[in-house]
Design a protein around this motif. Structure first.
Motif, short mmCIF file in Angstrom:
data_model
loop_
_atom_site.label_atom_id
_atom_site.label_comp_id
_atom_site.label_asym_id
_atom_site.label_seq_id
_atom_site.Cartn_x
_atom_site.Cartn_y
_atom_site.Cartn_z
N LYS A 120 -0.56 -5.97 13.07
CA LYS A 120 -0.88 -5.01 12.01
C LYS A 120 0.34 -4.23 11.55
O LYS A 120 0.42 -3.81 10.40
N LYS A 162 -2.32 3.25 16.69
CA LYS A 162 -3.00 1.95 16.54
C LYS A 162 -2.25 0.87 17.30
O LYS A 162 -1.02 0.78 17.19
N GLY A 167 -7.92 -4.76 16.67
CA GLY A 167 -8.88 -5.28 15.69
C GLY A 167 -10.28 -4.93 16.13
O GLY A 167 -10.49 -4.54 17.28
N GLY A 168 -11.23 -5.06 15.19
CA GLY A 168 -12.64 -4.81 15.52
C GLY A 168 -12.90 -3.39 15.97
O GLY A 168 -13.78 -3.14 16.80
N GLY A 169 -12.12 -2.45 15.44
CA GLY A 169 -12.33 -1.05 15.78
C GLY A 169 -11.78 -0.68 17.16
O GLY A 169 -11.95 0.44 17.62
N GLU A 204 -0.05 6.31 12.32
CA GLU A 204 -0.36 6.55 10.91
C GLU A 204 -0.92 7.95 10.78
O GLU A 204 -1.62 8.42 11.69
N ARG A 205 -0.66 8.59 9.67
CA ARG A 205 -1.33 9.87 9.42
C ARG A 205 -2.84 9.61 9.37
O ARG A 205 -3.28 8.58 8.87
N TYR A 206 -3.61 10.51 9.94
CA TYR A 206 -5.06 10.33 9.95
C TYR A 206 -5.67 10.98 8.71
O TYR A 206 -5.52 12.19 8.51
N LEU A 207 -6.28 10.18 7.86
CA LEU A 207 -6.85 10.71 6.62
C LEU A 207 -8.24 11.30 6.89
O LEU A 207 -9.00 10.77 7.70
N HIS A 212 -13.37 3.37 2.88
CA HIS A 212 -12.82 2.06 3.24
C HIS A 212 -13.28 1.08 2.16
O HIS A 212 -14.47 0.82 2.00
N GLN A 236 -19.64 3.65 8.67
CA GLN A 236 -19.17 3.05 9.92
C GLN A 236 -19.58 3.92 11.09
O GLN A 236 -19.84 5.11 10.95
N HIS A 239 -15.52 3.33 13.85
CA HIS A 239 -14.64 2.43 13.10
C HIS A 239 -15.21 1.03 12.94
O HIS A 239 -14.47 0.09 12.65
N GLU A 279 -7.64 -4.86 3.21
CA GLU A 279 -8.39 -3.61 3.41
C GLU A 279 -7.55 -2.39 3.04
O GLU A 279 -6.37 -2.30 3.39
N LEU A 281 -7.66 2.11 2.61
CA LEU A 281 -8.35 3.40 2.69
C LEU A 281 -7.99 4.16 1.42
O LEU A 281 -6.86 4.07 0.93
N GLU A 292 -4.98 -3.08 6.57
CA GLU A 292 -4.79 -4.35 7.27
C GLU A 292 -5.36 -5.49 6.45
O GLU A 292 -6.08 -5.28 5.48
P1 ADP Z 1 -9.53 -2.66 12.90
O1 ADP Z 1 -8.42 -3.66 12.78
O2 ADP Z 1 -9.85 -2.36 14.32
O3 ADP Z 1 -10.73 -2.99 12.05
P2 ADP Z 1 -8.50 -0.83 10.87
O4 ADP Z 1 -7.07 -0.51 10.85
O5 ADP Z 1 -9.00 -1.83 9.88
O6 ADP Z 1 -8.91 -1.29 12.35
O7 ADP Z 1 -9.36 0.50 10.73
C1 ADP Z 1 -10.77 0.53 10.93
C2 ADP Z 1 -11.34 1.86 10.48
O8 ADP Z 1 -10.71 2.94 11.19
C3 ADP Z 1 -11.13 2.20 9.02
O9 ADP Z 1 -12.09 1.62 8.18
C4 ADP Z 1 -11.23 3.73 9.05
O10 ADP Z 1 -12.57 4.16 9.13
C5 ADP Z 1 -10.55 4.07 10.35
N1 ADP Z 1 -9.10 4.34 10.13
C6 ADP Z 1 -8.08 3.47 10.34
N2 ADP Z 1 -6.90 4.03 10.02
C7 ADP Z 1 -7.16 5.29 9.61
C8 ADP Z 1 -6.35 6.39 9.15
N3 ADP Z 1 -5.02 6.29 9.08
N4 ADP Z 1 -6.99 7.53 8.78
C9 ADP Z 1 -8.34 7.65 8.86
N5 ADP Z 1 -9.14 6.65 9.30
C10 ADP Z 1 -8.58 5.49 9.67
#
Ligand code: ADP
Length: 452
Positions: A120, A162, A167-169, A204-207, A212, A236, A239, A279, A281, A292
Motif C-alpha cells: 500500500k 497502516k 488489507g480487509g480492514g 497517514e493523517r486521520y480524516l 469512502h 462501515q 473499516h 479507492e 477518501l 489504495e
Molecule cells: P484496507 O486495505 O484494510 O481495506 P484501507 O486503506 O482501504 O484499508 O482503509 C479502509 C477504511 O479505513 C477506509 O474506508 C476508511 O473508513 C478507513 N481509513 C483508512 N485510512 C483513513 C484515513 N487516513 N483517515 C480516516 N479513515 C481512514
C-alpha cells in the motif's frame, strides 16, 4: 465460440463468489471446476460446477490457501485458467506467478501489478507520482527508521498507522495523542509481521468522518481502459464495508467523469490490465485522496453491474482470454441507482459471529432485486470461514425507488436458525442520514442515538 476462448476454468474460492463465477462461465459456455475443503462438500458451488476436487481440510491455510493443492487440482482437471474470486489468493502475486509458470492463465492483472498495488505504501507513492492526491503522510517506516516520532509530529494527530501489506480492514490503528504513538507503532509492526509477514508500516493523517468512494475500472490487454463509475462504501464497521451504493449521493455527474478520467489516465501509465478498483477518501471539504487499489473483483461489484448493465466477471474472463473490450467509455451509461446490503451470520447488536445450520431460508425476488448467495435451507454456515451469507442488491430508476425496493426485500428475507444482520440493515436504510445521503464512515458510531 470465439477462437481462443477458455474451455475450462478452475474457481479457487468458495461460497457466493464461486457461484458468481460459475454463472459467468455458464453464460460464456465455459466448463467449471470447483475446489472445496472437507467442510464444504455440500456447498452449491460444488453442486453447480461441472467437476469438483477436494483440496484439503477445513482450515483455509490447508485448503483455499494451499497453492500446491490448487495447482494439482488444476493440472488433474486440465483447465486453461483459474479465477481467484476475492480474498484467499486473489491478491497473491506469488500465486499469479505460479499459475503463469504452470501455463495456467490467472484471471486478473499481472503478478507485477498485484505486487505493486499490494504494497500500500508503494502504491501510494506510484499513484501520487501520476498526479492523484494522497492523504498527507509518510513513506515506509521500518524498525530501522530513525526518530519515527518526529515523522508522526510532522503528519500531526490524529493519525493512522497502516501496515504496508495490510488489507480487509486489518493492520490499521488510529492514534489520537502523541504519547501513545511509539507503543502503538511497535504493536502494529508486530501485528503486521505475524499477520502479513512484513512489519513495514506508514502513517497517514486521520480524516474525520470521510466518505469512502471507489472507482471500478476494466482494462484489456490491448490498452483500452474504461471506468464504470463509483461506489460509495462509507457505511462501515471497523473499516469493513456493510452497505454500498452507486451512484454516490455525494458526487455530481461532472465530478464522476473528472475523477473517472483521472483514474483511467493513471492506470494507463502503469499498463494495468483486467478489473480493478481505485479507492478514495473524500474529506468534508470534498477533496479526494487515493488510499489504495484492489487488483481483483470486489464483494460490492454487483451495484456497478446493476447500473451499467455490464457483467464485470464475464469481462474479467474475456480480458484474460485476450479479447479487447467491445465497448468504449462513451458506451458506458449509468442507469438509476443501486444499493447492496451485506448480510452476515452475526448478531445484529454485537456483531459476534453466529455460525450454524440455517433451518429456513427464503430469498426475496421481484422487480429490481438481486441476491448473490450460496445459502439454502439446511446449509451450514461454517465457523471456519467469513460470515457473509448473502448480498442483497436493489436497483431502482432513482435512489428513492432503490431504497423502497430494498425495504420491501429486507422485510421478506427469511433466514432462520442463526442470527443475522438483517435487523441491522432494516434500521440503517430507514435512518434519516442514510435517507438524505448525508453520511460518512462514522455513520455507525452515531447510529445508536438516531435510529427510528
Ligand atoms: P484496507 O486495505 O484494510 O481495506 P484501507 O486503506 O482501504 O484499508 O482503509 C479502509 C477504511 O479505513 C477506509 O474506508 C476508511 O473508513 C478507513 N481509513 C483508512 N485510512 C483513513 C484515513 N487516513 N483517515 C480516516 N479513515 C481512514
Amino acid at each position: 465460440m470465439r477462437a481462443n476462448m477458455f474451455r475450462k476454468i478452475l474457481i479457487a474460492n468458495r461460497g457466493e463468489i464461486a457461484l458468481r463465477v460459475v454463472a459467468a462461465c455458464k453464460e460464456l459456455g465455459i466448463r467449471t471446476v470447483a475446489v472445496y475443503s472437507e467442510a464444504d462438500r455440500d456447498l452449491l458451488h460444488v453442486r453447480f460446477s461441472d467437476e469438483a476436487v477436494c483440496i484439503g481440510p477445513p482450515r483455509s491455510y490447508d485448503s483455499y490457501l494451499n497453492i500446491p493443492s490448487i495447482i494439482s487440482a488444476a493440472e488433474i482437471t486440465n483447465v486453461d485458467a483459474i479465477h481467484p474470486g476475492y480474498g484467499y489468493l486473489a491478491e497473491s502475486s506469488h500465486f499469479a506467478e505460479v499459475c503463469d509458470n504452470c501455463g495456467i492463465r490467472f484471471i486478473g492483472p499481472s503478478a507485477s501489478a498485484i505486487s505493486l498495488m499490494g504494497d500500500k505504501s508503494r502504491a501510494r507513492e506510484t499513484i501520487q507520482d501520476l498526479g492523484i492526491p494522497t492523504i498527507p503522510g509518510t513513506g515506509v517506516i521500518d524498525r530501522e527508521t530513525r526518530d519515527p516520532a518526529a515523522l508522526a509530529r510532522q503528519v500531526g494527530f490524529p493519525l493512522i498507522i497502516k501496515a504496508a501489506a495490510g488489507g480487509g480492514g486489518k493492520g490499521m490503528r488510529i492514534i489520537r495523542r502523541e504519547q501513545d504513538f511509539l507503543d502503538s507503532l511497535s504493536l502494529v509492526q508486530s501485528e503486521a509481521e505475524s499477520a502479513f509477514g512484513n512489519s513495514q508500516v506508514y502513517l497517514e493523517r486521520y480524516l474525520t468522518n470521510p466518505r469512502h468512494i471507489e472507482f471500478q475500472v476494466l482494462a484489456d490487454e490491448q490498452g483500452n481502459i474504461v471506468h464504470l463509475g463509483e461506489r460509495d462504501c462509507s457505511i462501515q464497521r471497523r473499516h469493513q464495508k456493510l452497505v454500498e451504493e452507486s451512484p454516490s449521493p455525494f458526487l455530481s455527474p461532472g465530478r464522476r467523469m473528472e475523477l473517472g478520467s483521472q483514474v483511467v489516465h493513471a492506470l494507463k501509465q502503469i499498463g494495468y490490465q483486467n478489473a480493478g478498483t481505485v479507492e478514495f477518501l473524500f474529506d468534508q471539504e470534498g477533496n479526494h485522496y487515493f488510499i489504495e487499489m484492489n487488483t481483483r473483483i470486489q464483494v460490492e461489484h454487483p451495484v456497478t453491474e446493476m447500473i451499467t448493465g455490464i457483467d464485470i466477471v464475464k469481462q474479467q474472463i474475456l480480458i484474460a482470454a485476450g479479447f479487447p473490450l467491445d465497448f468504449s467509455q462513451e458506451d458506458v451509461a449509468f442507469r438509476g441507482s443501486s444499493i447492496e446490503c451485506r448480510l452476515n451470520a452475526e448478531s445484529s447488536e454485537t456483531f459476534t459471529p453466529s455460525p450454524g445450520r440455517i433451518h429456513a431460508y427464503h430469498a426475496p425476488g421481484g422487480p429490481g432485486i438481486r441476491v448473490d448467495s450460496a445459502a439454502y435451507t439446511d446449509c451450514v454456515i461454517s465457523p471456519h470461514y467469513d460470515s457473509l451469507i448473502a448480498k442483497l442488491i436493489a436497483h431502482g430508476n432513482d435512489r428513492e425507488e432503490a431504497i423502497s425496493r430494498l425495504n420491501r426485500a429486507l422485510d421478506t428475507f427469511i433466514v432462520e436458525g442463526i442470527e443475522t444482520t438483517l435487523p441491522f440493515h432494516r434500521k440503517v436504510i430507514r435512518h434519516p442520514d442514510f435517507l438524505s445521503g448525508n453520511y460518512g464512515t462514522s455513520f455507525l458510531e452515531e447510529f445508536a442515538g438516531k435510529t427510528a
